[in-house]
Design a protein around this motif. Structure first.
Motif, PDB file in Angstrom:
ATOM      1  N   GLU A  55       1.387  -1.211   0.073  1.00 44.68           N
ATOM      2  CA  GLU A  55       0.339   0.002  -0.318  1.00 44.68           C
ATOM      3  C   GLU A  55       0.679   1.430  -0.304  1.00 44.68           C
ATOM      4  OE1 GLU A  55      -0.088  -2.641   2.122  1.00 44.68           O
ATOM      5  OE2 GLU A  55      -2.270  -2.715   2.803  1.00 44.68           O
ATOM      6  N   PHE A  56       2.206   1.146   0.619  1.00 43.42           N
ATOM      7  CA  PHE A  56       3.050   2.026   0.282  1.00 43.42           C
ATOM      8  C   PHE A  56       3.994   2.632  -0.130  1.00 43.42           C
ATOM      9  CE2 PHE A  56       0.843   1.274   4.727  1.00 43.42           C
ATOM     10  CZ  PHE A  56      -0.155   1.883   4.771  1.00 43.42           C
ATOM     11  N   ARG A  57       4.464   3.078  -1.036  1.00 42.19           N
ATOM     12  CA  ARG A  57       4.878   3.873  -2.563  1.00 42.19           C
ATOM     13  C   ARG A  57       5.149   4.810  -2.049  1.00 42.19           C
ATOM     14  NH1 ARG A  57       6.607  -1.549  -3.519  1.00 42.19           N
ATOM     15  NH2 ARG A  57       8.146  -0.360  -4.614  1.00 42.19           N
ATOM     16  N   TYR A  58       6.495   5.407  -2.319  1.00 39.94           N
ATOM     17  CA  TYR A  58       6.653   6.777  -2.515  1.00 39.94           C
ATOM     18  C   TYR A  58       7.129   7.350  -3.897  1.00 39.94           C
ATOM     19  CZ  TYR A  58       6.453   5.577   1.944  1.00 39.94           C
ATOM     20  OH  TYR A  58       5.509   5.218   3.827  1.00 39.94           O
ATOM     21  N   ASP A  59       8.855   6.610  -4.399  1.00 41.66           N
ATOM     22  CA  ASP A  59       9.765   7.369  -4.997  1.00 41.66           C
ATOM     23  C   ASP A  59      10.205   6.120  -6.417  1.00 41.66           C
ATOM     24  OD1 ASP A  59      11.267   5.736  -4.453  1.00 41.66           O
ATOM     25  OD2 ASP A  59      12.619   6.166  -3.732  1.00 41.66           O
ATOM     26  N   ARG A  60       8.863   4.744  -6.673  1.00 39.69           N
ATOM     27  CA  ARG A  60       8.278   4.320  -7.371  1.00 39.69           C
ATOM     28  C   ARG A  60       7.097   3.694  -7.781  1.00 39.69           C
ATOM     29  NH1 ARG A  60      11.315  -0.559  -8.089  1.00 39.69           N
ATOM     30  NH2 ARG A  60      13.272  -0.228  -6.899  1.00 39.69           N
ATOM     31  N   GLU A  61       6.407   3.340  -9.742  1.00 38.55           N
ATOM     32  CA  GLU A  61       5.435   2.897  -9.409  1.00 38.55           C
ATOM     33  C   GLU A  61       4.814   2.273  -8.273  1.00 38.55           C
ATOM     34  OE1 GLU A  61       4.888   2.702 -13.938  1.00 38.55           O
ATOM     35  OE2 GLU A  61       4.222   4.728 -13.874  1.00 38.55           O
ATOM     36  N   PRO A  62       3.900   1.575  -8.141  1.00 42.94           N
ATOM     37  CA  PRO A  62       3.558   0.296  -7.608  1.00 42.94           C
ATOM     38  C   PRO A  62       3.236  -0.613  -8.742  1.00 42.94           C
ATOM     39  CG  PRO A  62       1.854   2.068  -8.187  1.00 42.94           C
ATOM     40  CD  PRO A  62       2.622   2.335  -8.166  1.00 42.94           C
ATOM     41  N   VAL A  63       3.653  -2.170  -7.990  1.00 40.03           N
ATOM     42  CA  VAL A  63       4.048  -2.939  -8.768  1.00 40.03           C
ATOM     43  C   VAL A  63       2.699  -4.230  -8.587  1.00 40.03           C
ATOM     44  CG1 VAL A  63       6.271  -2.910  -9.108  1.00 40.03           C
ATOM     45  CG2 VAL A  63       5.258  -4.432  -6.918  1.00 40.03           C
ATOM     46  N   GLY A  64       2.121  -4.878  -9.448  1.00 41.40           N
ATOM     47  CA  GLY A  64       1.150  -5.263  -9.689  1.00 41.40           C
ATOM     48  C   GLY A  64       1.457  -6.363  -8.700  1.00 41.40           C
ATOM     49  N   SER A  65      -0.121  -7.744  -8.024  1.00 43.59           N
ATOM     50  CA  SER A  65       0.262  -8.732  -7.523  1.00 43.59           C
ATOM     51  C   SER A  65       0.610 -10.306  -8.019  1.00 43.59           C
ATOM     52  CB  SER A  65      -1.011  -8.764  -6.773  1.00 43.59           C
ATOM     53  OG  SER A  65      -1.211 -10.880  -6.197  1.00 43.59           O
ATOM     54  N   LEU A  66       1.307 -10.729  -7.671  1.00 41.90           N
ATOM     55  CA  LEU A  66       2.224 -11.625  -8.610  1.00 41.90           C
ATOM     56  C   LEU A  66       1.515 -12.419  -8.722  1.00 41.90           C
ATOM     57  CD1 LEU A  66       4.922 -13.294  -9.110  1.00 41.90           C
ATOM     58  CD2 LEU A  66       5.158 -13.940  -6.621  1.00 41.90           C
ATOM     59  N   GLN A  67       0.184 -12.574  -7.843  1.00 42.25           N
ATOM     60  CA  GLN A  67      -1.317 -13.698  -7.668  1.00 42.25           C
ATOM     61  C   GLN A  67      -1.428 -13.229  -9.242  1.00 42.25           C
ATOM     62  OE1 GLN A  67      -4.326 -12.740  -8.309  1.00 42.25           O
ATOM     63  NE2 GLN A  67      -5.416 -14.849  -7.948  1.00 42.25           N
ATOM     64  N   GLY A  68      -1.705 -11.856 -10.069  1.00 44.39           N
ATOM     65  CA  GLY A  68      -2.371 -11.289 -11.481  1.00 44.39           C
ATOM     66  C   GLY A  68      -1.440 -12.772 -12.575  1.00 44.39           C
ATOM     67  N   LEU A  69      -0.407 -12.967 -11.847  1.00 40.80           N
ATOM     68  CA  LEU A  69       0.412 -13.618 -12.985  1.00 40.80           C
ATOM     69  C   LEU A  69       0.117 -15.148 -13.409  1.00 40.80           C
ATOM     70  CD1 LEU A  69       4.015 -12.663 -13.093  1.00 40.80           C
ATOM     71  CD2 LEU A  69       2.185 -11.776 -14.384  1.00 40.80           C
ATOM     72  N   ALA A  70      -0.088 -15.795 -12.411  1.00 40.80           N
ATOM     73  CA  ALA A  70      -0.225 -17.264 -12.325  1.00 40.80           C
ATOM     74  C   ALA A  70      -1.550 -17.568 -11.071  1.00 40.80           C
ATOM     75  CB  ALA A  70       0.706 -17.974 -12.228  1.00 40.80           C
ATOM     76  N   PRO A  71      -3.048 -17.142 -11.188  1.00 41.52           N
ATOM     77  CA  PRO A  71      -3.489 -17.230 -10.415  1.00 41.52           C
ATOM     78  C   PRO A  71      -3.687 -19.343  -9.264  1.00 41.52           C
ATOM     79  CG  PRO A  71      -4.246 -16.726 -12.508  1.00 41.52           C
ATOM     80  CD  PRO A  71      -3.507 -16.737 -12.014  1.00 41.52           C
ATOM     81  N   GLU A  72      -3.767 -19.800 -10.695  1.00 44.13           N
ATOM     82  CA  GLU A  72      -3.669 -21.034  -9.518  1.00 44.13           C
ATOM     83  C   GLU A  72      -2.021 -21.707  -9.269  1.00 44.13           C
ATOM     84  OE1 GLU A  72      -6.069 -23.148  -9.945  1.00 44.13           O
ATOM     85  OE2 GLU A  72      -7.133 -21.156 -10.333  1.00 44.13           O
ATOM     86  N   ARG A  73      -1.406 -20.968  -9.487  1.00 46.07           N
ATOM     87  CA  ARG A  73      -0.196 -21.160  -8.578  1.00 46.07           C
ATOM     88  C   ARG A  73       0.498 -19.948  -7.733  1.00 46.07           C
ATOM     89  NH1 ARG A  73       1.468 -26.282  -9.537  1.00 46.07           N
ATOM     90  NH2 ARG A  73       0.783 -26.752 -11.369  1.00 46.07           N
ATOM     91  N   VAL A  74      -0.673 -19.115  -7.095  1.00 45.98           N
ATOM     92  CA  VAL A  74      -0.041 -18.266  -6.064  1.00 45.98           C
ATOM     93  C   VAL A  74      -1.236 -18.297  -5.357  1.00 45.98           C
ATOM     94  CG1 VAL A  74       0.604 -15.653  -5.367  1.00 45.98           C
ATOM     95  CG2 VAL A  74       1.240 -17.074  -7.776  1.00 45.98           C
TER      96      VAL A  74
END
Length: 482
Positions: free
Chosen positions: A301-320
């Motif tokens: 939730e707390f990012r400052y000087d870089r863009e947030p990165v998405g959840s790893l789960q979004g890449l492989a929902p059946e493995r994460v």
């Protein structure tokens, strides 16, 4: 049914690559099209206002308006006066819904024993990590949400509920995680739990029953917590190193582990982000070995000087399995978290939850749903990002003034940093001497599987430490750091 966000500027995770040959407008249009097509943005959901999205992405409002107009013309979005810009119902025909059937299938970071209140009250500054500002916990907002839950909840809400969690909260969480964390989440995959630790315990127990008993943990990382939970589940734990790109996937492969617990958005405690290449390598490892990745969405939730990165789960929902909590965003005492589960784990983890406690407190779940829908949760996060960002700057300035020889890393997110002590320094001696002069410091060795000579470091938390205490504490302890 789309969740109705009661704010004109709900958060939306969109990333733009300014180094790419594709124009920013084309990128933004493509990101939004994909979000609609895949169902990440549901029909009827409201987008942020053009002004808010432009400010968030640091681009012109005109560019965002042109993008919205193009997508309206293509039928992806609709725009009506007084209603904002929303996802068109037509998008449902282009992006089939994929919710799986439920019948088909403390910080999250461990810390050394925390000091007692009597011990911390005697300190000029206590740099304990993993604790948000307890004085700024949104008490009034929580009280409002609880009153609303009691006032509006039907009588059935006071009965024993679904052990997996209140259906409305699960709907809201799934929509929120799709929007803000780019998760591939549906309400049937969500299980509400009593914080990160219970969620991890339930998942490890279910995986152990499937024969997955060798658990890899990041080193340094939450070694104590995860090892204890693995042993309770009947498994064992193996440490795997972390470098500047995050978890060493080659070392993971060599470890023989079948499950790995990672903090990809902001590695605990080093603060590095799992690189894009490592993310793909990790997913490939899970698919090749029939392994499971447990994602601790720590400090996302707390990012400052870089863009947030998405959840790893979004890449492989059946493995994460993705585990989240409000312990950092609101307060640890609420003991509310969630797990986004792959299809094969929905039933076993749900059964384990029912055996454990029959479900999390129902009114608290309704209150959290109210905070999320009302926009008060987002407003609190924006307020706290500003607070922690200022404290981070205060810490950097104080060290630059009083201990310029000390290197500081891991500051892109969260509310802790890593202090790199001079070569040959002894962490334990530094910590002891600091406490003698009234400053609480904490060595990173408590989070390692074994001592690593030549790498003395401190984990410096500033979430629950006021600006003035940060300045005074660093001034006092500076001679100890040399």
């Amino acid at each position: 049914m789309a969740v109705e966000w009661s704010t004109s500027a709900p958060d939306l995770l969109v990333s733009l690559d300014r180094a790419a040959p594709t124009s920013l407008r084309t990128q933004l249009e493509g990101r939004l099209r994909d979000a609609v097509r895949t169902g990440r943005l549901a029909p009827g959901e409201r987008l942020p206002s053009s002004r808010a999205l432009a400010q968030h992405l640091a681009i012109s409002r005109g560019l965002v308006q042109e993008c919205f107009e193009q997508l309206v013309a293509e039928g992806y979005l609709v725009s009506r006066a007084g209603s904002g810009t929303r996802v068109a119902d037509l998008a449902a025909e282009q992006a089939p819904s994929r919710p799986p059937s439920p019948n088909s299938r403390q910080s999250s970071a461990a810390a050394p024993t925390p000091p007692t209140p009597a011990e911390t009250s005697a300190l000029v500054a206590d740099f304990q990590s993993g604790v948000p500002d307890l004085g700024l916990a949104p008490r009034e907002d929580w009280a409002w949400a609880m009153r609303e839950a009691c006032r509006t909840a039907p009588n059935t809400a006071f009965d024993y509920g679904d052990p997996r969690g209140d259906p409305h909260l699960r709907d809201v969480l799934a929509a929120y995680l799709r929007r803000v964390r780019a998760a591939d989440a549906h309400s049937s995959q969500i299980l509400v739990c009593a914080g990160f630790q219970q969620g991890l315990a339930l998942v490890l127990r279910s995986l152990a029953l499937q024969g997955r008993t060798r658990i890899a943990v990041e080193d340094p990382g939450s070694i104590g917590t995860i090892t204890a939970l693995a042993h309770t589940a009947g498994g064992d734990c193996v440490p795997v190193g972390v470098d500047d790109d995050g978890l060493d996937v080659a070392a993971l492969e060599a470890s023989g582990a079948q499950v790995v617990v990672v903090t990809p958005a902001h590695q605990w405690p080093t603060g590095v982000v799992l690189s894009a290449d490592r993310r793909h390598e990790l997913v490939a490892w899970a698919r090749a070995r029939d392994g499971m990745i447990i994602e601790d969405d720590y400090d996302a939730e707390f990012r400052y000087d870089r863009e947030p990165v998405g959840s790893l789960q979004g890449l492989a929902p059946e493995r994460v399995v993705s585990l989240g909590t409000v312990s950092k965003s609101l307060a640890p005492t609420l003991r509310l978290g969630w797990a986004v589960l792959p299809t094969r784990l929905i039933e076993p983890v749900g059964a384990a939850k029912q055996t454990a406690d029959r479900g999390a407190p129902g009114l608290d779940q309704l209150a959290l749903a109210g905070l999320l829908e009302s926009g008060r949760y987002d407003r609190h996060l924006r307020r706290m990002r500003a607070v922690y960002s200022r404290r981070r700057d205060t810490l950097v300035a104080a060290l630059a003034e009083h201990a310029p020889q000390v290197a500081l890393t891991g500051l892109a997110a969260g509310f802790h940093a890593i202090v790199h002590l001079p070569a040959g320094a002894d962490e334990d001696i530094v910590v002891t001497r600091a406490r003698r002069v009234g400053v609480g410091l904490y060595g990173i060795s408590a989070y390692r599987s074994a001592p690593q000579p030549g790498r003395p470091q401190l984990v410096l938390g500033f979430g629950n430490t006021a600006d003035r205490a940060i300045e005074e504490g660093i001034r006092i302890v500076a001679p100890v750091l040399r």
